[in-house]
Design an enzyme around this catalytic site. Structure first.
Site, mmCIF file in Angstrom:
data_model
loop_
_atom_site.group_PDB
_atom_site.id
_atom_site.type_symbol
_atom_site.label_atom_id
_atom_site.label_comp_id
_atom_site.label_asym_id
_atom_site.label_seq_id
_atom_site.Cartn_x
_atom_site.Cartn_y
_atom_site.Cartn_z
ATOM 1 N N HIS A 245 -8.624 9.263 3.307
ATOM 2 C CA HIS A 245 -8.098 8.209 2.307
ATOM 3 C C HIS A 245 -8.298 8.834 0.857
ATOM 4 O O HIS A 245 -9.286 9.280 0.503
ATOM 5 C CB HIS A 245 -9.074 6.883 2.412
ATOM 6 C CG HIS A 245 -8.552 5.874 1.941
ATOM 7 N ND1 HIS A 245 -8.455 5.430 0.725
ATOM 8 C CD2 HIS A 245 -7.807 4.595 2.490
ATOM 9 C CE1 HIS A 245 -7.954 4.492 0.351
ATOM 10 N NE2 HIS A 245 -7.503 3.896 1.408
ATOM 11 N N HIS B 163 -10.967 9.469 6.836
ATOM 12 C CA HIS B 163 -10.745 7.921 6.991
ATOM 13 C C HIS B 163 -10.037 7.701 8.571
ATOM 14 O O HIS B 163 -10.600 6.873 9.077
ATOM 15 C CB HIS B 163 -9.778 7.555 6.024
ATOM 16 C CG HIS B 163 -9.325 6.124 5.936
ATOM 17 N ND1 HIS B 163 -10.205 5.241 6.061
ATOM 18 C CD2 HIS B 163 -8.119 5.500 6.145
ATOM 19 C CE1 HIS B 163 -9.680 3.966 5.733
ATOM 20 N NE2 HIS B 163 -8.486 4.213 6.072
ATOM 21 N N ARG C 272 -0.483 8.557 9.075
ATOM 22 C CA ARG C 272 -0.301 7.131 9.232
ATOM 23 C C ARG C 272 0.085 6.372 8.056
ATOM 24 O O ARG C 272 -0.576 6.816 6.926
ATOM 25 C CB ARG C 272 -1.635 6.548 9.990
ATOM 26 C CG ARG C 272 -1.525 5.149 10.057
ATOM 27 C CD ARG C 272 -2.895 4.733 10.628
ATOM 28 N NE ARG C 272 -3.963 5.016 9.530
ATOM 29 C CZ ARG C 272 -4.303 4.072 8.824
ATOM 30 N NH1 ARG C 272 -4.169 2.831 9.112
ATOM 31 N NH2 ARG C 272 -5.469 4.267 8.024
ATOM 32 N N GLU D 6 0.912 -1.212 0.086
ATOM 33 C CA GLU D 6 -0.258 0.070 0.080
ATOM 34 C C GLU D 6 0.933 1.247 -0.095
ATOM 35 O O GLU D 6 2.093 1.143 0.122
ATOM 36 C CB GLU D 6 -1.000 0.067 1.258
ATOM 37 C CG GLU D 6 -1.954 -1.275 1.140
ATOM 38 C CD GLU D 6 -3.022 -1.201 2.203
ATOM 39 O OE1 GLU D 6 -3.674 0.114 2.272
ATOM 40 O OE2 GLU D 6 -2.843 -1.996 2.857
ATOM 41 N N ARG E 230 -0.109 8.256 1.796
ATOM 42 C CA ARG E 230 -1.494 8.695 1.849
ATOM 43 C C ARG E 230 -1.936 10.205 1.585
ATOM 44 O O ARG E 230 -2.634 10.786 0.727
ATOM 45 C CB ARG E 230 -2.465 8.109 2.731
ATOM 46 C CG ARG E 230 -3.650 7.629 2.438
ATOM 47 C CD ARG E 230 -4.312 6.824 3.462
ATOM 48 N NE ARG E 230 -4.280 5.352 3.299
ATOM 49 C CZ ARG E 230 -4.348 4.377 3.990
ATOM 50 N NH1 ARG E 230 -4.908 4.625 5.170
ATOM 51 N NH2 ARG E 230 -4.302 3.051 3.671
HETATM 52 C C1 SIN Z 1 -6.726 0.512 2.905
HETATM 53 O O1 SIN Z 1 -6.971 -0.689 2.632
HETATM 54 O O2 SIN Z 1 -6.450 1.275 1.792
HETATM 55 C C2 SIN Z 1 -6.940 1.169 4.186
HETATM 56 C C3 SIN Z 1 -6.123 0.433 5.038
HETATM 57 C C4 SIN Z 1 -5.528 1.270 6.255
HETATM 58 O O3 SIN Z 1 -6.433 2.533 6.129
HETATM 59 O O4 SIN Z 1 -4.852 1.108 6.876
#
Ligand code: SIN
Length: 532
Positions: free
Chosen positions: A240, A348, A383, A126, A289
């Protein structure tokens, strides 16, 4: 396992060593450890045991597994880079180093993660991660599996469902002495307790659009602030980058399109088909993010639209790998195998929260916090994806151990002081609109001050039920967040100031907020130390 409040409390002299408020990963991890340690533990939730934030987590658990070629040092580095200068390095090291053992314990409790043909867990990536290190379950339903495994193991622990905590009670010396609560029918009760652990999750419902469920109303943060606890990094609300766009003005909980979709090859394009993050960051669409969400916000403004497109048509077997996202898309008439997915950022995760050490201790004796409601220093100003389930497991467990240790060397509290009967509470719709307009991605002094003025004028409300308690929680939490956001005259992590672009060296430190005697948020400098 479920004991209605009236049965458990009726006419009894029940008291607890530990009350855990919340039933997500942090709360249940704490309750399980407390039971192992022989503490009398009672869990309280305003909803049902499975209704918290945890079950909505899609991506997975970020953890370094042996034999993968990854290292905890790299995980620490990625976390610190994402945190934009505000992580507490000691907390980061401690929590991430405890990750592999915490995940092993979770697997022993029955959690099942997706595995490849060799039986080893499948790993994905991610934003902000420089390695494949995220384990997942059910494709994109990791939180639900973690919740299922913990809730099954917690059988036998008393849980008061549909019961809202209205106050953390303290004795004359300021130590925690119990909680005040309201049952489903509005009946009030006091549950004496030597310690209270807040594990109530986040505050996404402060905003008109969020990935968080309806229960995410900042309750634990509000309880802690009112009990005199310090809170840090409140200004850092992570948006998010990709929730499913629901059309103009869509509100409430929005379906998440997990970042793992980008981790497995999907690309972000604007409505004209141009890439969104080219030249923005070396990791492109997999940048941390805050960077991706801000880039999308800028591109939406430049193209005068309210969404961008996530092209996942190159991912084979999308429905099998991402069944939750696929189902949400299908319900909206989109087939990710052939259609780009319209996406937009939404509130988020709260990176800040009740100030704690890595064992959940707050600045108030007997009060502990773990999970999203807490600020351990792991997340800093932004985060790193999928670090939160891990933090909940590690800190939730450590908090119960800390409770047992602290109670072994302290005396029980005296009788609780009188209760507050009313709280300032704004109309939720007004509050959400003001916070979305002025405290989202792109803030300035005028907007923050106008939102703060609205919140400061909130009328007093008698707390008669869950909705009143939630509105009061959202109101005090908004006031504290706006106080921190107004003070931070720079852009850092998820705190984007249009009138103070760029980060300032003097701001490379956390801010701390407490409530004054009149219940107004004030900056508390330097940061208050946590206590046992
Ligand atoms: C996601 O799956 O994009 C969110 C996971 C997270 O917020 O850590």
């Amino acid at each position: 396992m479920i004991s209605p409040a009236e049965d458990l409390l009726a006419g009894s002299s029940i008291s607890a060593d530990l009350v855990v408020v919340g039933t997500g990963v942090a709360g249940l991890s704490a309750a399980l450890r407390a039971r192992e340690l022989g503490l009398r533990v009672v869990v309280v939730t305003k909803a049902a045991i499975d209704d918290g934030n945890t079950r909505w987590a899609q991506g997975g658990v970020a953890v370094v597994l042996p034999g993968t070629g990854d290292s905890v040092a790299a995980h620490i580095r990625d976390t610190m880079v994402a945190g934009a200068g505000l992580c507490d390095e000691i907390a980061v090291r401690e929590i991430l180093a405890a990750g592999p053992a915490a995940v092993a314990a979770l697997r022993e409790r029955g959690a099942v993660f997706d595995a490849g043909p060799d039986g080893a867990p499948e790993l994905t990536r991610e934003g902000g991660h420089t390695a494949l290190r995220i384990i997942h379950s059910g494709g994109d339903a990791t939180g639900a599996e973690v919740q299922r495994a913990l809730a099954a193991t917690a059988a036998g622990i008393p849980v008061l469902e549909r019961t809202v905590v209205t106050e953390v009670l303290r004795d004359d010396a300021g130590a925690v002495a119990g909680i005040a609560l309201l049952g489903a029918d509005g009946e009030s009760a006091v549950l004496p307790a030597r310690a209270v652990l807040l594990a109530t999750g986040g505050l996404g419902q402060l905003y008109t659009a969020t990935t968080n469920p309806e229960v995410a109303t900042g309750d634990g943060l509000a309880l802690a602030l009112r009990a005199g606890a310090a809170a840090s990094d409140l200004e850092f609300v992570q948006f998010h980058p990709t929730v499913l766009h629901g059309g103009p003005g869509s509100r409430g909980r929005r379906p998440l399109v997990t970042e793992a979709v980008r981790g497995e090859g999907a690309v972000l394009l604007d409505v004209n088909g141009a890439p969104v993050t080219t030249g923005v960051h070396p990791l492109g669409d997999l940048a941390p993010r805050d960077v991706v969400a801000a880039a999308i916000t800028r591109r939406m403004a430049a193209t005068a639209t309210d969404h961008v497109l996530l092209d996942a048509t190159g991912i084979s077997g999308f429905a099998r790998r991402f069944p939750t996202v696929w189902a949400a898309c299908a319900a909206a008439g989109i087939d990710p195998a052939t259609d780009p997915i319209p996406v937009t950022p939404a509130a988020h995760y709260h990176c800040g929260g009740v100030r704690t050490d890595t064992s959940g201790r707050t600045t108030v004796p007997g009060l502990y916090a773990a999970g999203e409601v807490a600020r351990t220093g792991l997340h800093g100003a932004n985060r790193l994806a999928s670090n939160s389930l891990l933090e909940g497991l590690v800190v939730g467990t450590a908090a119960a151990t800390a409770v047992a240790r602290d109670q072994a060397v302290t005396s029980p509290p005296g009788p609780p002081r009188a209760l507050a009967t009313s709280q300032p509470a704004l109309d939720r719709d007004d509050l959400q609109r003001a916070m979305s307009a002025h405290a989202g991605i792109g803030r300035d002094t005028a907007g923050l001050e106008s939102a703060a003025a609205l919140v400061a004028g909130a009328p007093q409300r008698h707390i008669r039920g869950v909705a009143d308690a939630e509105d009061a929680a959202l109101t005090v939490v908004a006031a504290a967040l706006l106080c921190a956001a107004t003070a931070r005259t720079e852009t850092r992590g998820c705190h984007v100031r249009t009138d103070h672009q760029g980060s300032a060296k003097r701001w490379r430190r956390s801010s701390t907020v407490v409530l004054d005697a009149a219940g107004r948020p004030v900056l508390d400098e330097p940061a208050t130390a946590v206590v046992a």
